[in-house]
Design a protein around this motif. Structure first.
Motif, PDB file in Angstrom:
ATOM      1  N   VAL A  94      -9.261 -54.209  15.324  1.00 23.18           N
ATOM      2  CA  VAL A  94     -10.076 -53.219  15.284  1.00 23.18           C
ATOM      3  C   VAL A  94     -10.271 -52.901  13.940  1.00 23.18           C
ATOM      4  O   VAL A  94     -11.273 -52.373  13.258  1.00 23.18           O
ATOM      5  N   TYR A  95      -9.231 -53.149  12.961  1.00 19.75           N
ATOM      6  CA  TYR A  95      -9.294 -52.717  11.390  1.00 19.75           C
ATOM      7  C   TYR A  95     -10.373 -53.642  10.697  1.00 19.75           C
ATOM      8  O   TYR A  95     -11.096 -53.172  10.123  1.00 19.75           O
ATOM      9  N   TRP A  96     -10.238 -55.137  11.238  1.00 21.57           N
ATOM     10  CA  TRP A  96     -11.498 -55.851  10.614  1.00 21.57           C
ATOM     11  C   TRP A  96     -12.696 -55.334  11.125  1.00 21.57           C
ATOM     12  O   TRP A  96     -13.576 -55.655  10.349  1.00 21.57           O
ATOM     13  N   ALA A  97     -13.023 -54.933  12.384  1.00 21.82           N
ATOM     14  CA  ALA A  97     -14.203 -54.443  12.788  1.00 21.82           C
ATOM     15  C   ALA A  97     -14.939 -53.119  12.087  1.00 21.82           C
ATOM     16  O   ALA A  97     -15.890 -53.219  11.830  1.00 21.82           O
ATOM     17  N   ALA A 112     -17.582 -56.296  16.533  1.00 21.71           N
ATOM     18  CA  ALA A 112     -17.981 -57.666  17.441  1.00 21.71           C
ATOM     19  C   ALA A 112     -16.580 -58.182  17.949  1.00 21.71           C
ATOM     20  O   ALA A 112     -15.538 -57.688  17.362  1.00 21.71           O
ATOM     21  N   PRO A 113     -16.520 -59.211  18.433  1.00 24.45           N
ATOM     22  CA  PRO A 113     -15.332 -60.017  18.653  1.00 24.45           C
ATOM     23  C   PRO A 113     -14.723 -60.609  17.416  1.00 24.45           C
ATOM     24  O   PRO A 113     -15.020 -60.557  16.182  1.00 24.45           O
ATOM     25  N   ALA A 114     -13.637 -61.214  17.537  1.00 23.68           N
ATOM     26  CA  ALA A 114     -12.704 -61.597  16.398  1.00 23.68           C
ATOM     27  C   ALA A 114     -13.756 -62.591  15.514  1.00 23.68           C
ATOM     28  O   ALA A 114     -14.278 -63.482  15.845  1.00 23.68           O
ATOM     29  N   PRO A 115     -13.908 -62.101  14.330  1.00 27.51           N
ATOM     30  CA  PRO A 115     -14.904 -62.856  13.189  1.00 27.51           C
ATOM     31  C   PRO A 115     -14.192 -64.070  12.726  1.00 27.51           C
ATOM     32  O   PRO A 115     -13.029 -64.222  12.751  1.00 27.51           O
ATOM     33  N   PRO A 116     -15.014 -64.965  12.149  1.00 26.42           N
ATOM     34  CA  PRO A 116     -14.481 -66.497  11.895  1.00 26.42           C
ATOM     35  C   PRO A 116     -13.546 -65.960  10.566  1.00 26.42           C
ATOM     36  O   PRO A 116     -12.396 -66.861  10.332  1.00 26.42           O
ATOM     37  N   ALA A 117     -13.732 -65.215   9.696  1.00 24.65           N
ATOM     38  CA  ALA A 117     -12.892 -64.842   8.705  1.00 24.65           C
ATOM     39  C   ALA A 117     -11.453 -64.418   9.157  1.00 24.65           C
ATOM     40  O   ALA A 117     -10.373 -64.738   8.739  1.00 24.65           O
ATOM     41  N   LEU A 118     -11.472 -63.592  10.251  1.00 24.55           N
ATOM     42  CA  LEU A 118     -10.188 -63.267  10.830  1.00 24.55           C
ATOM     43  C   LEU A 118      -9.248 -64.387  11.223  1.00 24.55           C
ATOM     44  O   LEU A 118      -8.435 -64.653  10.982  1.00 24.55           O
TER      45      LEU A 118
END
Length: 222
Positions: free
Chosen positions: A144-147, A35-41
């Motif tokens: 990408v890591y976060w996703a 997904a796009p940049a999440p709130p936690a990021l």
């Protein structure tokens, strides 16, 4: 960088990103999607704003949009770039081509619907590369890591454990982000223990007894 040049409406060449997967080859738990940049990021990046000299402030309490020099930015990926640039300019790329590649990777991460298929493509892309863009971690690597983190955390060591290049990059990213000064590591995805991806080569052990037993046989055969 290697690979075929992608067509892009600018005056320089971009690296070829892995093609977007169109078929499910193997599902991860819960059929996860990127997904796009999440709130936690965004919140993690925002913890570094206290040390920034750039005029960037949140427009809303939920921290989903920012105001930069009087202009409001709302789209998640654009917000991530604005905050990352204010915290550490190099995160969005140093050269114009790197900045465009960061945007490209953000879009790629947001469009992937099959995490396993995307992971396979990334593994191929990362063979011979340390990072997705340039020679140091950028927002492309971070996003990408976060996703991928939820899928790796739920499935390791399989089915992603065999993707050695990807797991090497993933392990570096999850530890290096925790070392970034001025950013609150408590917002990061949970650390995934990946020790099993490192398989030491078994060294031969000298067996003196077997060596002595084989010595007479070798002598008799002469």
């Amino acid at each position: 960088m290697t690979g075929h040049t992608m067509l892009f409406p600018v005056h320089f060449s971009l690296i070829s990103l892995p093609p977007m997967p169109t078929q499910h080859t193997q599902k991860l738990p819960h059929d996860l999607a990127m997904a796009p940049a999440p709130p936690a990021l965004l919140k993690w990046l925002a913890t570094g704003l206290a040390n920034s000299t750039q005029a960037v402030e949140w427009e809303d309490k939920e921290q989903t949009s920012v105001k930069v020099a009087g202009d409001v930015i709302k789209e998640a990926n654009a917000v991530a770039r604005a905050v990352a640039k204010a915290v550490r300019p190099a995160l969005v790329g140093v050269l114009p081509v790197e900045q465009a590649q960061v945007v490209q990777w953000q879009s790629w991460a947001a469009d992937a619907t099959d995490v396993f298929a995307a992971a396979v493509e990334l593994n191929t892309f990362l063979e011979g590369r340390s990072f997705l863009v340039g020679t140091a971690p950028t927002l492309a690597d971070i996003q990408v890591y976060w996703a991928l983190a939820p899928g790796v955390g739920l499935s390791f060591p399989g089915p992603l454990g065999g993707l050695v290049a990807l797991m090497r990059w993933f392990d570096f990213m999850q530890h290096s982000l925790r070392q970034m000064a001025g950013l609150d590591a408590s917002f990061l995805p949970a650390l995934v223990p990946l020790q099993s991806i490192y398989k030491p080569v078994a060294m031969p052990v000298f067996d003196k007894k077997k060596a002595e037993e084989s010595a007479p046989a070798a002598t008799n055969g002469e």
